[in-house]
Design an enzyme around this catalytic site. Sequence first.
Site, PDB file in Angstrom:
ATOM      1  N   ASP A   1      -4.847   6.787  15.813  1.00 24.01           N
ATOM      2  CA  ASP A   1      -3.434   6.452  16.008  1.00 24.01           C
ATOM      3  C   ASP A   1      -2.973   5.250  15.219  1.00 24.01           C
ATOM      4  O   ASP A   1      -2.134   4.473  15.679  1.00 24.01           O
ATOM      5  CB  ASP A   1      -3.174   6.243  17.508  1.00 24.01           C
ATOM      6  CG  ASP A   1      -3.461   7.508  18.271  1.00 24.01           C
ATOM      7  OD1 ASP A   1      -3.034   8.575  17.792  1.00 24.01           O
ATOM      8  OD2 ASP A   1      -4.113   7.444  19.331  1.00 24.01           O
TER       9      ASP A   1
ATOM     10  N   GLU B   1      11.126  -7.454  -0.680  1.00 24.30           N
ATOM     11  CA  GLU B   1      10.818  -8.826  -0.299  1.00 24.30           C
ATOM     12  C   GLU B   1       9.317  -9.008  -0.119  1.00 24.30           C
ATOM     13  O   GLU B   1       8.665  -8.210   0.553  1.00 24.30           O
ATOM     14  CB  GLU B   1      11.542  -9.156   1.016  1.00 24.30           C
ATOM     15  CG  GLU B   1      11.493 -10.630   1.353  1.00 24.30           C
ATOM     16  CD  GLU B   1      12.147 -10.907   2.699  1.00 24.30           C
ATOM     17  OE1 GLU B   1      12.135 -12.070   3.116  1.00 24.30           O
ATOM     18  OE2 GLU B   1      12.655  -9.952   3.322  1.00 24.30           O
TER      19      GLU B   1
ATOM     20  N   GLY C   1       0.833  -1.205   0.000  1.00 24.53           N
ATOM     21  CA  GLY C   1       0.000   0.000   0.000  1.00 24.53           C
ATOM     22  C   GLY C   1       0.860   1.243   0.000  1.00 24.53           C
ATOM     23  O   GLY C   1       2.087   1.165   0.028  1.00 24.53           O
TER      24      GLY C   1
ATOM     25  N   GLU D   1       4.338  -2.585  -5.870  1.00 23.88           N
ATOM     26  CA  GLU D   1       4.921  -3.323  -4.753  1.00 23.88           C
ATOM     27  C   GLU D   1       4.885  -4.839  -4.913  1.00 23.88           C
ATOM     28  O   GLU D   1       5.588  -5.541  -4.210  1.00 23.88           O
ATOM     29  CB  GLU D   1       4.226  -2.923  -3.446  1.00 23.88           C
ATOM     30  CG  GLU D   1       4.380  -1.443  -3.168  1.00 23.88           C
ATOM     31  CD  GLU D   1       4.251  -1.108  -1.695  1.00 23.88           C
ATOM     32  OE1 GLU D   1       3.683  -1.914  -0.961  1.00 23.88           O
ATOM     33  OE2 GLU D   1       4.737  -0.034  -1.309  1.00 23.88           O
TER      34      GLU D   1
ATOM     35  N   GLU E   1      -0.357   1.001  -6.462  1.00 29.81           N
ATOM     36  CA  GLU E   1       0.472   0.481  -5.373  1.00 29.81           C
ATOM     37  C   GLU E   1       0.634  -1.033  -5.485  1.00 29.81           C
ATOM     38  O   GLU E   1       1.698  -1.571  -5.226  1.00 29.81           O
ATOM     39  CB  GLU E   1      -0.146   0.845  -4.019  1.00 29.81           C
ATOM     40  CG  GLU E   1      -0.023   2.311  -3.651  1.00 29.81           C
ATOM     41  CD  GLU E   1       1.407   2.722  -3.317  1.00 29.81           C
ATOM     42  OE1 GLU E   1       2.257   1.834  -3.127  1.00 29.81           O
ATOM     43  OE2 GLU E   1       1.660   3.945  -3.269  1.00 29.81           O
TER      44      GLU E   1
END
Lengths: 230, 230
Positions: free
Chosen positions: B85, B116, B47, B67, B63
């Site tokens: 949070d 990886e 992400g 990735e 993304e």
Amino acid sequence: MTYTYEYSRPNLAVDCVVFGLDEPNSLKVMLIRRSLPPFQDQWALPGGFVRVDESVDAAARRELQEETGLKDVFLEQLYTFGLLDRDPRERVVTIAYYALVNLQEHLIQAATDASEAGWFSITQLPPLAFDHNEIIAVAIARLKGKVRYEPIGFELLPKKFTLSQLQTLYETVLGMPLDKRNFRKKILKMGLLIELDETQTEVAHRAARLYQFDESTYRQLKEKGFNFEL
Amino acid sequence: MTYTYEYSRPNLAVDCVVFGLDEPNSLKVMLIRRSLPPFQDQWALPGGFVRVDESVDAAARRELQEETGLKDVFLEQLYTFGLLDRDPRERVVTIAYYALVNLQEHLIQAATDASEAGWFSITQLPPLAFDHNEIIAVAIARLKGKVRYEPIGFELLPKKFTLSQLQTLYETVLGMPLDKRNFRKKILKMGLLIELDETQTEVAHRAARLYQFDESTYRQLKEKGFNFEL
DNA sequence: TCAAAAGTGTTCCGAATACACCCATGT
DNA sequence: ACATGGGTGTATTCGGAACACTTTTGA
């Protein structure tokens, strides 16, 4: 005071689709009239920007209360709308929520709110600001789907209701007639309704027995793998 | 170049839960190892941040490709996670997506990607960065629910598959055994499988007939109100 | 006494379930 | 020949669907 970032950021908003059930079986959505551009004077969903110090859920509840006076209602995330040109001013991504309220209990609050607000039948919606017509369409689809396998429909009724009211609710949301005897058989067999020692008052015909949704029994059954399904 | 706003804005990200089905009936999720803080060297969902000039859907696809090398896969919005949070650096709201891929076809790409990456059984997930364990839990629940009433399970199989593979897929995702004869009866009666004139090769037993999902028939039936349901 | 909705059982049919053996193939 | 999974049918049970009349109440 201003805030500076290395990269340009979309602005983040929440919008709420508030459903209410009107007596003669029609499903309504609460809209407010915009007092500011863009789309000034057009109808739109209640909503606003997410503050950096509140969760997205909290933002939805706050906006709902600020703009319609509603609080402590069923509110659930619906979908996030992230196309580029939703808002003509700037890039805004909105996280849509839907709420279910008992329209009788909440009619007054909405009407007396500062900004003009009103309930609109989902079959006769005016053209709305932004992509709000699309958001409502998604919300209706979700409601139709979810009402069958989660007991959320009760949120649209008063705490005490008759089986006919419940049936009418399902007929309205699903948009199809249901057989009275089969409906009662099925819903009563689930054991999720508490039969009260009360009946309707002030009706010009035989008064119907009142029932109440048994929240705690539902939670217990749910943990054991029970599936509500109508 | 910097960007300045009157109010502080949350940052907006996307995360993708990529599901793959491994041969001996286990459901896997693709994770990547973070090369930067926070949570450096920990496993996380692929992400990244949403750019101001791309839709949220487009950001998820970008993304995913950057990735993990995956493109042209089934990808659908899951849920938006907006607690305060989630990210220790700053306020980040993330829009989670889930993807379904045929693991055999995509194993190599993932392994050869720059960062990886690896497939992890959903029953043995490592501790993940941010709230990614929670996101995966929501994704699994969604997959379990949706696989029963939308024919999305096929996305996890090769284009041509045997009925046993299909059955194993459902048994794996739903986590329960299914009766072979009943399963075949039901799935074939729907008329959504094209029986091919081909059979398995290179198996040490009787070769099974191959089938293909009939996308166009499904779309037609769906418009007429047909409901896939297993 | 009339109007209006409440309340109530049975039959029928289709779908879900349970269940076991022979077949084809490669080693 | 044997091991491995492929492929097939029937009987039973359960739930969903269809269906009409009597009861209660207030006007």
